[in-house]
Design an enzyme around this catalytic site. Structure first.
Site: not given
Ligand code: AMP
Length: 286
Positions: A39, A186
């Site tokens: 992110h 991830l």
């Protein structure tokens, strides 16, 4: 320094209107929180491209096809805000479900074609939920740029199609998948893996990469994919939902490597569903 948080469309619009008067360029980075480096890489890329970056944090009930999965989705807003502040993100937009979907809400945005097959086949209603919330986020923020990870490749193509079809004036910027040192992409779901599962997990990207290389060198598609499926199961994955070669742009199925493609996979490791994908382009014979 902390990042300001707004929770209503009205507050958000006020801030965006002031930015518009300054003539600045605005980016939005939609997330469901539990922020990790994947992110944050989107936020960093957005900060390079735009003058103001809005990170949205909304665990969208409409995109969960399982109530158990929704209930298990962690919420870590304070930690998320603490991670965003040092990067210099300008706003965290974190509405609750009532703000996003007030009583009597009745509209669904549904994108055909790219949403069919792959995750669309295994998570009924998921992409309608994604398309509905992302179109709302685009309209609420009126951002010039939207940043999305290639990690969720079908979602990325769906969002592009939706913005084009609805004439939403936003440019979608794809960002590469961020991986752990051992190759595992991830994901907020990785914390659910037991230590034993975590040790096995990188076999998925490793088989994916090896298969992509074999296909790029001209290995026949269907037998190569069958061998890859078997290798993922042999490594300890419980189930392979799909492992498919698709056209990179419109995600149509491909049986030979005659144009740029993606190899996409979803597989279950114990109780955790992991997805991944890689690009393939044919190595031309010398
Ligand atoms: P999520 O919070 O899982 O809905 O993800 C929010 C955004 O972050 C989406 O655009 C994802 O594709 C992106 N994202 C999630 N994981 C990664 C990753 N490992 N690398 C790059 N982008 C990611």
């Amino acid at each position: 320094m902390s990042v300001p948080i707004v929770r209503s469309v009205a507050q958000l619009r006020q801030i965006v209107a002031a930015w518009r008067r300054e003539g600045v360029r605005i980016a939005v980075v939609p997330t469901m929180g539990v922020l990790h480096e994947g992110h944050l890489s989107l936020v960093r890329a957005a900060l390079v491209k735009a003058d103001r970056v809005i990170v949205t944090l909304f665990v969208n009930p409409k995109q969960f096809n399982s109530q158990t999965d929704l209930a298990a989705y962690p919420s870590t807003e304070d930690e998320d805000a603490a991670k965003l502040a040092p990067l210099g993100a300008h706003l965290l937009y974190a509405p609750d479900a009532e703000e996003m979907y007030p009583a009597a809400f009745a509209t669904t945005v549904s994108v055909s074609g790219v949403s069919e097959g792959l995750c669309g086949a295994f998570r009924p209603g998921h992409f309608d939920g994604v398309a509905t919330v992302v179109s709302k986020l685009f309209l609420q923020t009126s951002a010039d740029f939207g940043f999305f990870g290639e990690k969720d490749f079908q979602q990325l193509q769906l969002v592009r199609r939706m913005a084009r079809d609805l004439d939403i004036p936003i440019t979608i910027i794809p960002c590469p998948t961020v991986r752990e040192a051992d190759g595992l992409a991830l994901s907020s779901r990785n914390v659910r893996l037991s230590p034993a599962e975590r040790a096995v997990a990188p076999e998925l990207p490793s088989v994916l990469l090896e298969t992509a290389e074999r296909l790029a060198r001209g290995s026949p598609v269907l037998p190569t994919l069958a061998e890859a499926r078997a290798a993922i199961l042999a490594a300890g994955y419980r189930e392979v939902e799909y492992l498919e070669l698709r056209d990179e742009t419109d995600l149509r199925p491909m049986t030979s490597l005659d144009r740029p493609a993606r190899l996409l996979v979803a597989a279950w490791l114990g109780g955790t569903r992991l997805i991944d994908n890689v690009r393939i382009s044919r190595v031309s014979p010398d």
